[in-house]
Design a protein around this motif. Structure first.
Motif, short mmCIF file in Angstrom:
data_model
loop_
_atom_site.label_atom_id
_atom_site.label_comp_id
_atom_site.label_asym_id
_atom_site.label_seq_id
_atom_site.Cartn_x
_atom_site.Cartn_y
_atom_site.Cartn_z
N TRP A 13 7.79 -8.59 32.77
CA TRP A 13 7.65 -9.54 31.66
C TRP A 13 6.18 -9.77 31.34
N SER A 14 5.89 -9.94 30.03
CA SER A 14 4.51 -10.16 29.58
C SER A 14 4.43 -11.38 28.68
N PHE A 15 3.32 -12.12 28.80
CA PHE A 15 3.10 -13.30 27.98
C PHE A 15 2.79 -12.96 26.52
N ARG A 41 8.45 -10.51 37.52
CA ARG A 41 7.34 -9.62 37.86
C ARG A 41 6.44 -9.50 36.64
N ILE A 42 5.37 -10.28 36.63
CA ILE A 42 4.46 -10.34 35.50
C ILE A 42 3.63 -9.05 35.44
N HIS A 169 -6.40 -10.98 44.66
CA HIS A 169 -4.98 -11.00 45.06
C HIS A 169 -4.08 -10.95 43.84
N TYR A 170 -4.41 -11.72 42.81
CA TYR A 170 -3.54 -11.81 41.63
C TYR A 170 -3.63 -10.54 40.78
N GLU A 175 -1.03 -5.25 39.33
CA GLU A 175 -1.04 -3.79 39.41
C GLU A 175 0.17 -3.27 40.17
N ALA A 176 0.56 -3.95 41.24
CA ALA A 176 1.75 -3.54 41.98
C ALA A 176 3.00 -3.67 41.11
N ASN A 177 3.07 -4.73 40.33
CA ASN A 177 4.21 -4.89 39.42
C ASN A 177 4.24 -3.78 38.37
N GLN A 178 3.08 -3.40 37.87
CA GLN A 178 3.03 -2.34 36.86
C GLN A 178 3.45 -0.99 37.45
N ASP A 179 3.06 -0.73 38.69
CA ASP A 179 3.51 0.49 39.36
C ASP A 179 5.03 0.46 39.54
#
Length: 220
Positions: A13-15, A41-42, A169-170, A175-179
């Motif tokens: 999801w994206s703002f 997962r932003i 951390h954020y 980046e982990a969510n994008q992967d």
């Protein structure tokens, strides 16, 4: 006897995505009324991940997006207006999105902090309504975001402080969510993923519910 774990799906999801905003009331209602969890997962918007995306796209892409989102909002009976200001800044001279962004990184990292506090879905629902509903101008000023966070059961100052204390951390979580998003089968938002099966777009919500029912979705 151990109880069966509840069903769960990921929501990438994206703002900055109007369709992400338009989807949320249905997700919130589903989670409130059924035995299913939503893992928020932003991710950064495509304009941030790929600064020349909208420069290369056919002009009809944006024309249709604007027409369709207003129509979809009317169909869903949701208040809607393109945000003032846009969560992602575009240089009007180059039509490119510079790396220095005044809003989207803060919003995205706040979304991660809210998720880690266990209130991710409530937070993105309240904040996206503030940004996209057209009920306020200058959503980034005054108490608008603080009030939205409070409605989600969170303290905005505490979230900002957590992000400021460990920004790496954020960024790493995004980046982990994008992967994981690409591994789930798509790069766009909103993307729902259930047991390795991707459902891209707010118009695939009914298919997600259909698949969840096949897997045992029950009303609470």
């Amino acid at each position: 006897m151990t109880s069966k774990s509840p069903l769960a799906f990921d929501l990438f999801w994206s703002f900055r995505s109007p369709y992400s905003y338009l989807l949320l009331p249905r997700v919130v209602d589903l989670v409130a009324t059924h035995n299913v969890a939503c893992n928020v997962r932003i991710v950064y918007p495509i304009a941030v991940r790929q600064a020349d995306f909208f420069q290369k796209v056919d002009p009809l892409w944006m024309f249709y997006l604007m027409r369709d989102t207003y129509r979809e909002a009317e169909f869903l009976r949701m208040p809607y207006r393109w945000p003032k200001p846009d969560p992602v800044y575009m240089d009007p001279a180059t039509r490119l999105y510079p790396p220095e962004q005044p809003h989207i990184h803060r919003l995205s990292h706040l979304g991660i902090a809210a998720t880690e506090a266990g209130r991710g879905l409530a937070f993105i629902r309240e904040v996206s309504h503030t940004i996209w509903s057209g009920t306020v101008d200058d959503w980034h000023e005054g108490d608008h975001l603080a009030d939205a966070a409070a409605r989600a059961g969170l303290d905005l100052a505490a979230l900002d402080a957590a992000v400021a204390a460990n920004p790496d951390h954020y960024r790493a979580r995004i980046e982990a969510n994008q992967d994981a998003q690409r591994a789930a089968g798509h790069y766009g938002v909103p993307l729902m993923a259930l047991d390795g099966e991707p459902f891209f777009g707010q118009d695939r919500f009914d298919q997600l519910v259909w698949r969840l029912r096949q897997k045992g979705l029950q009303a609470r």
